[in-house]
Design an enzyme around this catalytic site. Structure first.
Site, PDB file in Angstrom:
ATOM      1  N   CYS A   1       0.819  -1.198   0.000  1.00 49.74           N
ATOM      2  CA  CYS A   1       0.000   0.000   0.000  1.00 49.74           C
ATOM      3  C   CYS A   1       0.864   1.263   0.000  1.00 49.74           C
ATOM      4  CB  CYS A   1      -0.985  -0.055   1.168  1.00 49.74           C
ATOM      5  SG  CYS A   1      -2.435   0.997   0.968  1.00 49.74           S
ATOM      6  N   HIS A   2       0.869   2.040   1.095  1.00 46.59           N
ATOM      7  CA  HIS A   2       1.686   3.253   1.190  1.00 46.59           C
ATOM      8  C   HIS A   2       3.094   2.982   1.724  1.00 46.59           C
ATOM      9  CE1 HIS A   2      -2.301   5.105   0.799  1.00 46.59           C
ATOM     10  NE2 HIS A   2      -1.676   6.220   0.466  1.00 46.59           N
TER      11      HIS A   2
END
Length: 174
Positions: A107-108
């Protein structure tokens, strides 16, 4: 059995991106340890809503890359954004990547790979909002479920967790 490090900041961790890979590695017989810049507990989130907390096993400044078979970097927006400001965390990630052992970011979390200057020349998947950061760091952003490039394993979001977890287990069992 070997230990797998999970590195997070003190808050903003996307719960399933910590708990599902944690369960996958412990179910496979590995020992999971939570590393963070500060001792105590970290705050998990379901998107923007507070969820559970989890106890920190060791401060990242006291952790040694040699003690772990792999490193997992869970996402959430605030978590990797805070981690990339922590010098000890960034150094640990940079050294882990240099060790050649598997480093998995979802994800991030690839923001921390960018900050550690290990994205250059690598194909990486992430949440779409990171694509410019990855390109600016010399990496190639791709929109794929899971990408394995050398010892880096990356995925886009929680929907990718089954493939992400499989790639982690394949890498540590290799």
């Amino acid at each position: 059995m070997a230990k797998i490090a999970f590195l997070t900041a003190s808050e903003g961790i996307e719960k399933v991106e910590l708990t599902e890979p944690w369960k996958a590695v412990t179910d496979a017989g590995f020992t999971a340890e939570l590393l963070s810049p500060e001792s105590g507990e970290v705050q998990l989130f379901n998107h923007l809503d507070k969820a559970d907390t989890q106890k920190v096993d060791i401060e990242v400044s006291k952790a040694n890359v040699d003690g772990y078979a792999a490193l997992v970097l869970p996402g959430g927006v605030a978590n990797p954004d805070a981690l990339r400001l922590d010098e000890d965390a960034v150094t640990f990630v940079k050294n882990f990547v240099a060790s050649g052992k598997p480093v998995a970011a979802i994800c991030h979390a690839p923001w921390v790979l960018v900050e550690a200057d290990v994205a250059r020349g690598k194909r990486l998947a992430s949440f779409p909002s990171l694509q410019t950061d990855i390109r600016n760091a010399g990496g190639e952003w791709v929109d794929e479920t899971v990408v394995v490039d050398g010892n880096l394993i990356t995925s886009r979001n929680p929907d990718d967790l089954p493939a992400f977890n499989k790639a982690i287990l394949d890498a540590v069992k290799a």
